[in-house]
Design a protein around this motif. Structure first.
Motif, PDB file in Angstrom:
ATOM      1  N   ALA A 148       0.842  -1.203   0.000  1.00 15.42           N
ATOM      2  CA  ALA A 148       0.000   0.000   0.000  1.00 15.42           C
ATOM      3  C   ALA A 148       0.874   1.248   0.000  1.00 15.42           C
ATOM      4  N   ALA A 149       1.930   1.253   0.812  1.00 21.68           N
ATOM      5  CA  ALA A 149       2.847   2.404   0.862  1.00 21.68           C
ATOM      6  C   ALA A 149       3.498   2.639  -0.495  1.00 21.68           C
ATOM      7  N   ARG A 150       3.791   1.568  -1.195  1.00 19.99           N
ATOM      8  CA  ARG A 150       4.430   1.665  -2.511  1.00 19.99           C
ATOM      9  C   ARG A 150       3.608   2.500  -3.488  1.00 19.99           C
ATOM     10  N   TRP A 151       2.290   2.529  -3.314  1.00 21.56           N
ATOM     11  CA  TRP A 151       1.400   3.216  -4.245  1.00 21.56           C
ATOM     12  C   TRP A 151       1.083   4.646  -3.837  1.00 21.56           C
ATOM     13  N   ALA A 152       1.772   5.163  -2.835  1.00 24.53           N
ATOM     14  CA  ALA A 152       1.560   6.557  -2.430  1.00 24.53           C
ATOM     15  C   ALA A 152       2.021   7.500  -3.544  1.00 24.53           C
TER      16      ALA A 152
ATOM     17  N   LYS B 112       9.214  10.018  -7.914  1.00 23.86           N
ATOM     18  CA  LYS B 112      10.560   9.626  -7.450  1.00 23.86           C
ATOM     19  C   LYS B 112      10.532   8.618  -6.312  1.00 23.86           C
ATOM     20  N   GLN B 113       9.401   8.477  -5.617  1.00 21.24           N
ATOM     21  CA  GLN B 113       9.241   7.467  -4.577  1.00 21.24           C
ATOM     22  C   GLN B 113      10.450   7.419  -3.621  1.00 21.24           C
ATOM     23  N   PRO B 114      10.666   8.481  -2.863  1.00 15.82           N
ATOM     24  CA  PRO B 114      11.873   8.583  -2.038  1.00 15.82           C
ATOM     25  C   PRO B 114      11.877   7.708  -0.786  1.00 15.82           C
TER      26      PRO B 114
ATOM     27  N   ALA C 226       3.458   8.032   2.259  1.00 18.53           N
ATOM     28  CA  ALA C 226       3.623   6.575   2.204  1.00 18.53           C
ATOM     29  C   ALA C 226       3.333   5.953   3.567  1.00 18.53           C
ATOM     30  N   TRP C 227       3.800   6.594   4.645  1.00 19.60           N
ATOM     31  CA  TRP C 227       3.500   6.095   5.992  1.00 19.60           C
ATOM     32  C   TRP C 227       1.994   6.106   6.242  1.00 19.60           C
TER      33      TRP C 227
ATOM     34  N   SER D 251      -0.244   2.883   7.245  1.00 19.02           N
ATOM     35  CA  SER D 251      -1.017   2.781   8.490  1.00 19.02           C
ATOM     36  C   SER D 251      -2.475   2.410   8.218  1.00 19.02           C
ATOM     37  N   LEU D 252      -3.034   2.934   7.153  1.00 14.66           N
ATOM     38  CA  LEU D 252      -4.428   2.622   6.832  1.00 14.66           C
ATOM     39  C   LEU D 252      -4.580   1.185   6.351  1.00 14.66           C
ATOM     40  N   GLN D 253      -3.628   0.698   5.557  1.00 14.09           N
ATOM     41  CA  GLN D 253      -3.699  -0.696   5.104  1.00 14.09           C
ATOM     42  C   GLN D 253      -3.486  -1.643   6.286  1.00 14.09           C
TER      43      GLN D 253
END
Length: 190
Positions: free
Chosen positions: A45-49, A55-57, A110-111, A115-117
């Motif tokens: 889930a965080a990966r899709w933020a 750039k997905q830092p 992403a955090w 947390s929601l997932q």
């Protein structure tokens, strides 16, 4: 386990999905291990933020083995370690500064997704700022190009009575200030 009635603590002023009110940061963790697929889905889930220029830092250094968790315990401050030691998983949240000025903002998003997932998966999360960043950097071999943000304890919720008495009093969802105190229209207002 006795369920907490969220409505006693949280009420939205406007219509939102219940998941936003249901997610909170308990401290009472069960030692029950998390199945790998369940844990990895929170990072999926965080990966899709969203992120600036995609750039997905964000990066997550995780600890799920007894040895790795012990390493994490060594740099978590005593006040947090007393309640988080039972958590079966930890994630250190870091961001690549070389991706640009939005790296911390994007990593926080992403955090939030994580947390929601986790909540949707029946897990609890509790992010901590109370840890020694310099020790974490050294022990986990984190290069200087990465900012270190938070340690997240991840696991299943346990009874609040299993916490030390001082933490039992705080083991409830927190409230939020009114929306009118958060939003300013047009210009900054005190």
């Amino acid at each position: 386990m006795k369920q907490i009635n969220i409505e006693n603590y949280r009420k939205a002023a406007y219509s939102i999905d219940d998941m936003f009110l249901q997610r909170w940061s308990p401290r009472s963790f069960s030692e029950k291990e998390i199945e790998k697929g369940t844990l990895m889905s929170v990072f999926e889930a965080a990966r899709w933020a969203p992120s600036a220029s995609n750039k997905q830092p964000w990066r997550f250094i995780i600890a799920t083995t007894a040895e790795d968790r012990q390493r994490f315990h060594s740099f978590i401050m005593d006040g947090n370690r007393t309640w988080c030691e039972k958590a079966p998983a930890f994630a250190l949240v870091i961001s690549d500064k070389e991706t640009g000025g939005a790296h911390a903002f994007d990593t926080g998003t992403a955090w939030g997704f994580l947390s929601l997932q986790a909540m949707k998966n029946g897990l609890i999360t509790h992010a901590m700022g109370g840890f020694y960043k310099d020790q974490a950097r050294e022990l986990l071999n984190i290069p200087e190009q990465y900012d270190i943000h938070a340690v997240i304890a991840i696991g299943y919720q346990d009874e609040k009575e299993k916490l030390e008495e001082t933490f039992q009093e705080r083991e409830q969802p927190s409230t939020r200030r009114p929306l009118e105190e958060t939003i300013m229209e047009g210009t900054f207002k005190v």
